[in-house]
Design a protein around this motif. Structure first.
Motif, PDB file in Angstrom:
ATOM      1  N   GLY A 104       0.827  -1.209   0.000  1.00 15.26           N
ATOM      2  CA  GLY A 104       0.000   0.000   0.000  1.00 15.26           C
ATOM      3  C   GLY A 104       0.855   1.250   0.000  1.00 15.26           C
ATOM      4  N   LYS A 105       1.844   1.299   0.879  1.00 13.85           N
ATOM      5  CA  LYS A 105       2.626   2.537   1.045  1.00 13.85           C
ATOM      6  C   LYS A 105       3.701   2.686  -0.027  1.00 13.85           C
ATOM      7  N   TYR A 106       4.474   1.612  -0.273  1.00 17.69           N
ATOM      8  CA  TYR A 106       5.651   1.740  -1.141  1.00 17.69           C
ATOM      9  C   TYR A 106       5.465   1.111  -2.525  1.00 17.69           C
ATOM     10  N   LYS A 107       4.327   0.453  -2.703  1.00 15.59           N
ATOM     11  CA  LYS A 107       3.988  -0.229  -3.972  1.00 15.59           C
ATOM     12  C   LYS A 107       4.955  -1.383  -4.262  1.00 15.59           C
ATOM     13  N   THR A 108       5.644  -1.824  -3.252  1.00 12.97           N
ATOM     14  CA  THR A 108       6.497  -3.004  -3.399  1.00 12.97           C
ATOM     15  C   THR A 108       6.747  -3.609  -2.018  1.00 12.97           C
ATOM     16  N   ALA A 109       6.842  -4.923  -1.985  1.00 10.03           N
ATOM     17  CA  ALA A 109       7.151  -5.615  -0.725  1.00 10.03           C
ATOM     18  C   ALA A 109       7.634  -7.015  -1.034  1.00 10.03           C
ATOM     19  N   GLU A 110       8.616  -7.466  -0.260  1.00 14.50           N
ATOM     20  CA  GLU A 110       9.084  -8.854  -0.375  1.00 14.50           C
ATOM     21  C   GLU A 110       9.230  -9.386   1.035  1.00 14.50           C
ATOM     22  N   LYS A 148       4.707  -6.166  -6.388  1.00 13.81           N
ATOM     23  CA  LYS A 148       4.966  -4.759  -6.747  1.00 13.81           C
ATOM     24  C   LYS A 148       3.872  -4.262  -7.684  1.00 13.81           C
ATOM     25  N   ALA A 149       3.731  -2.970  -7.735  1.00 12.38           N
ATOM     26  CA  ALA A 149       2.688  -2.385  -8.584  1.00 12.38           C
ATOM     27  C   ALA A 149       3.140  -0.999  -9.022  1.00 12.38           C
ATOM     28  N   GLU A 150       2.806  -0.652 -10.263  1.00 17.43           N
ATOM     29  CA  GLU A 150       3.017   0.731 -10.703  1.00 17.43           C
ATOM     30  C   GLU A 150       2.101   1.625  -9.890  1.00 17.43           C
ATOM     31  N   ARG A 151       0.825   1.226  -9.883  1.00 15.86           N
ATOM     32  CA  ARG A 151      -0.178   1.909  -9.062  1.00 15.86           C
ATOM     33  C   ARG A 151      -1.180   0.869  -8.571  1.00 15.86           C
ATOM     34  N   LEU A 152      -1.762   1.138  -7.440  1.00 15.64           N
ATOM     35  CA  LEU A 152      -2.818   0.256  -6.946  1.00 15.64           C
ATOM     36  C   LEU A 152      -4.145   0.940  -7.225  1.00 15.64           C
ATOM     37  N   VAL A 153      -5.068   0.186  -7.800  1.00 18.33           N
ATOM     38  CA  VAL A 153      -6.363   0.769  -8.145  1.00 18.33           C
ATOM     39  C   VAL A 153      -7.458  -0.077  -7.490  1.00 18.33           C
ATOM     40  N   GLY A 154      -8.376   0.592  -6.843  1.00 17.50           N
ATOM     41  CA  GLY A 154      -9.461  -0.088  -6.121  1.00 17.50           C
ATOM     42  C   GLY A 154     -10.204  -1.064  -7.011  1.00 17.50           C
ATOM     43  N   SER A 155     -10.799  -2.082  -6.389  1.00 22.39           N
ATOM     44  CA  SER A 155     -11.421  -3.147  -7.160  1.00 22.39           C
ATOM     45  C   SER A 155     -12.556  -3.772  -6.350  1.00 22.39           C
ATOM     46  N   ALA A 166      -6.679 -12.540   4.847  1.00 20.36           N
ATOM     47  CA  ALA A 166      -6.838 -11.951   3.516  1.00 20.36           C
ATOM     48  C   ALA A 166      -7.679 -10.675   3.597  1.00 20.36           C
ATOM     49  N   THR A 167      -8.715 -10.697   4.424  1.00 20.63           N
ATOM     50  CA  THR A 167      -9.559  -9.493   4.558  1.00 20.63           C
ATOM     51  C   THR A 167      -8.703  -8.321   5.052  1.00 20.63           C
ATOM     52  N   ILE A 168      -7.908  -8.587   6.087  1.00 24.19           N
ATOM     53  CA  ILE A 168      -7.098  -7.491   6.658  1.00 24.19           C
ATOM     54  C   ILE A 168      -6.037  -7.037   5.661  1.00 24.19           C
ATOM     55  N   ASN A 169      -5.382  -7.992   5.028  1.00 25.92           N
ATOM     56  CA  ASN A 169      -4.292  -7.639   4.120  1.00 25.92           C
ATOM     57  C   ASN A 169      -4.778  -6.778   2.952  1.00 25.92           C
ATOM     58  N   VAL A 170      -5.931  -7.155   2.395  1.00 24.93           N
ATOM     59  CA  VAL A 170      -6.473  -6.374   1.271  1.00 24.93           C
ATOM     60  C   VAL A 170      -6.914  -4.993   1.772  1.00 24.93           C
ATOM     61  N   MET A 171      -7.478  -4.973   2.987  1.00 27.92           N
ATOM     62  CA  MET A 171      -7.902  -3.694   3.562  1.00 27.92           C
ATOM     63  C   MET A 171      -6.695  -2.752   3.707  1.00 27.92           C
ATOM     64  N   LEU A 172      -5.556  -3.318   4.133  1.00 29.79           N
ATOM     65  CA  LEU A 172      -4.351  -2.492   4.306  1.00 29.79           C
ATOM     66  C   LEU A 172      -3.948  -1.877   2.968  1.00 29.79           C
ATOM     67  N   ALA A 173      -3.746  -2.743   1.965  1.00 34.11           N
ATOM     68  CA  ALA A 173      -3.259  -2.239   0.674  1.00 34.11           C
ATOM     69  C   ALA A 173      -4.271  -1.273   0.051  1.00 34.11           C
ATOM     70  N   ALA A 174      -5.564  -1.629   0.144  1.00 39.21           N
ATOM     71  CA  ALA A 174      -6.595  -0.823  -0.525  1.00 39.21           C
ATOM     72  C   ALA A 174      -6.756   0.552   0.119  1.00 39.21           C
ATOM     73  N   SER A 175      -6.347   0.694   1.378  1.00 42.89           N
ATOM     74  CA  SER A 175      -6.488   2.000   2.045  1.00 42.89           C
ATOM     75  C   SER A 175      -5.707   3.086   1.329  1.00 42.89           C
ATOM     76  N   LEU A 176      -4.601   2.678   0.663  1.00 40.01           N
ATOM     77  CA  LEU A 176      -3.794   3.675  -0.056  1.00 40.01           C
ATOM     78  C   LEU A 176      -3.863   3.460  -1.573  1.00 40.01           C
ATOM     79  N   ALA A 177      -4.879   2.721  -2.028  1.00 40.20           N
ATOM     80  CA  ALA A 177      -5.064   2.552  -3.482  1.00 40.20           C
ATOM     81  C   ALA A 177      -5.884   3.726  -4.024  1.00 40.20           C
ATOM     82  N   GLU A 178      -5.899   3.840  -5.345  1.00 43.17           N
ATOM     83  CA  GLU A 178      -6.730   4.890  -5.953  1.00 43.17           C
ATOM     84  C   GLU A 178      -8.155   4.363  -6.072  1.00 43.17           C
ATOM     85  N   GLY A 179      -9.124   5.135  -5.660  1.00 45.09           N
ATOM     86  CA  GLY A 179     -10.522   4.750  -5.865  1.00 45.09           C
ATOM     87  C   GLY A 179     -11.036   3.773  -4.818  1.00 45.09           C
ATOM     88  N   LYS A 180     -12.147   3.115  -5.218  1.00 45.06           N
ATOM     89  CA  LYS A 180     -12.938   2.383  -4.228  1.00 45.06           C
ATOM     90  C   LYS A 180     -12.720   0.879  -4.334  1.00 45.06           C
TER      91      LYS A 180
END
Ligand code: EPZ
Length: 430
Positions: A104-110, A148-155, A166-180
């Motif tokens: 969510g924050k850095y658009k990349t994680a390993e 990694k992602a160029e940009r995260l877009v809501g889905s 999975a619910t929490i993890n997606v919630m984390l990333a989606a909080s800083l994604a574009e859109g809903k």
């Protein structure tokens, strides 16, 4: 290696204070990397899993400062790496929350692929499906999960299984994604709600946590916050069942009684008295336990994390009880140990058929995982004679001061170093 030495037979009586929820603290700690501001978190349980996660976070340059035993200040503005392959982190399941948070924050994680308790196949396909739906590339290689992602877009994401992680993890990333983002078939556990509340206190826009459908409108940045973690539903439930197993009278303090309703309901069916007093729940067990049937289910159903503890209690109840485990396929491993203590239990697939016995007898027992470990301790506390409990490091993953809290309720339990102290204990007690 440490062990518990337990002399059973004492009814637990008194009051016990419940700490912050481990399974909320882990994602909340990870989510603190999502802002450059300072985050202050209170009511963090001092258990092995939270400490391992904080060490791993410190290892990538995040400033993690313990203000006191349960308060921590985190500042991630100087993070120097989004690769986490700390050796210890493999051992905890919640390492995967760093993926959602850093993606969510850095658009990349390993991050090293998660371990955790061996209670069945613990797939992460729904996490991956969620990250991909937000536009991330996800690869599993060399024991790592790389995203990694160029940009995260809501889905719009439909979870195929109800998954807390999975619910929490997606919630984390989606909080800083574009859109809903809409998460359907979301997990509703109290810790999911707590993470949403934490993120919202940092400026996220999450609605519906605690229902099947969570709606997240991505924001550009999150800010610092001051937050206290909810009480641990499972620690509270464990002490409630400790009262039942030992025919005791325990006031469990600092809880949210609503989170304990499925446990209270089952205790009442077994003949215990359960009463609510504000943020306290009292369990009194003064007569013979009666049998009942249990099926573990996602919240608000009966929690899988309480299944071993209730099985121990039902093992002492009159009649035949049936416990069905519907979340994890390998969560009856402790039953062999319980049988060695005199229980009459048959496991067929995901079902345990329990014929109640009048008592357990002390034995040398080995803990296979966290909640099973707590359950075996309850069995040993109720048993006639002495038990030596091995592998207590599993219990220390998720219960703070378990032995001390039990001792304060009148239990005869001691932590000793293997062998030598045991010999001394035998000398003292023989
Ligand atoms: C969390 O694990 C808890 N762990 C577990 O607590 C708890 O037992 C579990 O939720 C269920 O409540 C932490 O919070 C760190 P899930 P998690 O994803 O998130 C399947 C404890 O003792 N599934 O809700 O890993 C999975 O196989 C621990 O404190 C998929 O199929 O559990 C399981 O059958 C033990 N694909 C079910 O969903 C996925 O991508 C529920 O798992 C994810 C899960």
């Amino acid at each position: 290696m440490e062990q518990y030495l337990i002399r059973g037979g004492n009814s637990l009586v008194g009051e016990v204070e419940i700490g912050g929820a481990k399974n909320a603290a882990l994602p909340i700690l990870a989510a603190s990397v999502m802002t450059d501001d300072t985050v202050h978190i209170e009511n963090v349980p001092d258990v092995r899993d939270t400490n391992v996660l904080m060490d791993a976070m410190a290892g990538i340059g995040i400033i993690v400062k313990k203000e006191d035993r349960h308060s921590v200040t985190i500042n991630a503005s100087n993070i120097n790496n989004t690769v986490v392959c700390d050796d210890n982190i493999k051992k905890i399941r919640a390492s995967y929350y760093l993926i959602g948070a850093m993606l969510g924050k850095y658009k990349t994680a390993e991050v090293t692929l998660p371990g955790g308790c061996d209670i069945g196949c613990r797939a992460i396909d729904q996490h991956i499906k969620g990250f991909r739906a937000l536009g991330a590339e996800v690869v599993l290689e060399h024991g790592m999960i790389r995203t990694k992602a160029e940009r995260l877009v809501g889905s719009h994401i439909y979870m195929d299984v109800v998954s807390v992680g999975a619910t929490i993890n997606v919630m984390l990333a989606a909080s800083l994604a574009e859109g809903k983002t809409i998460i359907e078939n979301a997990a509703k556990e109290p810790h999911v709600v707590d993470v949403a509340n934490f993120l919202n206190s940092m400026g996220a826009n999450i609605k519906g946590a605690g229902t099947d459908v969570i709606r997240i409108r991505g924001v550009q940045r999150l800010h610092g916050t001051d937050y206290a973690i909810v009480p641990d539903q499972i620690e509270a439930g464990t002490f409630m069942l400790a009262a039942a197993a030992t025919k005791g009278d325990v006031m469990v303090k600092n809880v949210i009684p609503k989170h304990l309703e499925s446990i209270s309901a089952k205790l009442i069916e077994t003949g215990c008295e359960v009463s609510e007093h504000g943020d306290q729940v009292r369990v009194v067990c003064s007569r013979n336990l009666r049998h009942t049937h249990i099926k573990t289910l996602p919240y608000p159903g009966f929690p899988t994390d309480m299944q071993p503890q209730i099985t121990v209690v039902l093992g002492l109840a009159e009649g035949t009880s049936i416990v069905t485990e519907s979340i994890f396929e390998n969560r009856f491993k402790y039953v062999d140990e319980l049988i060695r203590m005199g229980a009459d239990i048959k496991v067929e697939g995901n079902t345990a058929i329990i014929d109640g016995v009048s008592k357990y007898t002390g034995a040398g027992i080995s803990v296979p995982d966290l909640r099973a470990g707590a359950a075996l301790v309850l069995a040993a506390l109720s048993a006639e004679g002495e038990s030596v409990v091995d592998n207590i490091r599993y219990i220390q993953r998720g219960y703070e001061d378990f032995d001390i809290k039990l001792r304060n309720l009148g239990a005869d339990i001691r932590v000793v170093e293997r062998d030598t102290d045991y010999r001394n204990f035998k000398l003292l007690t023989s």
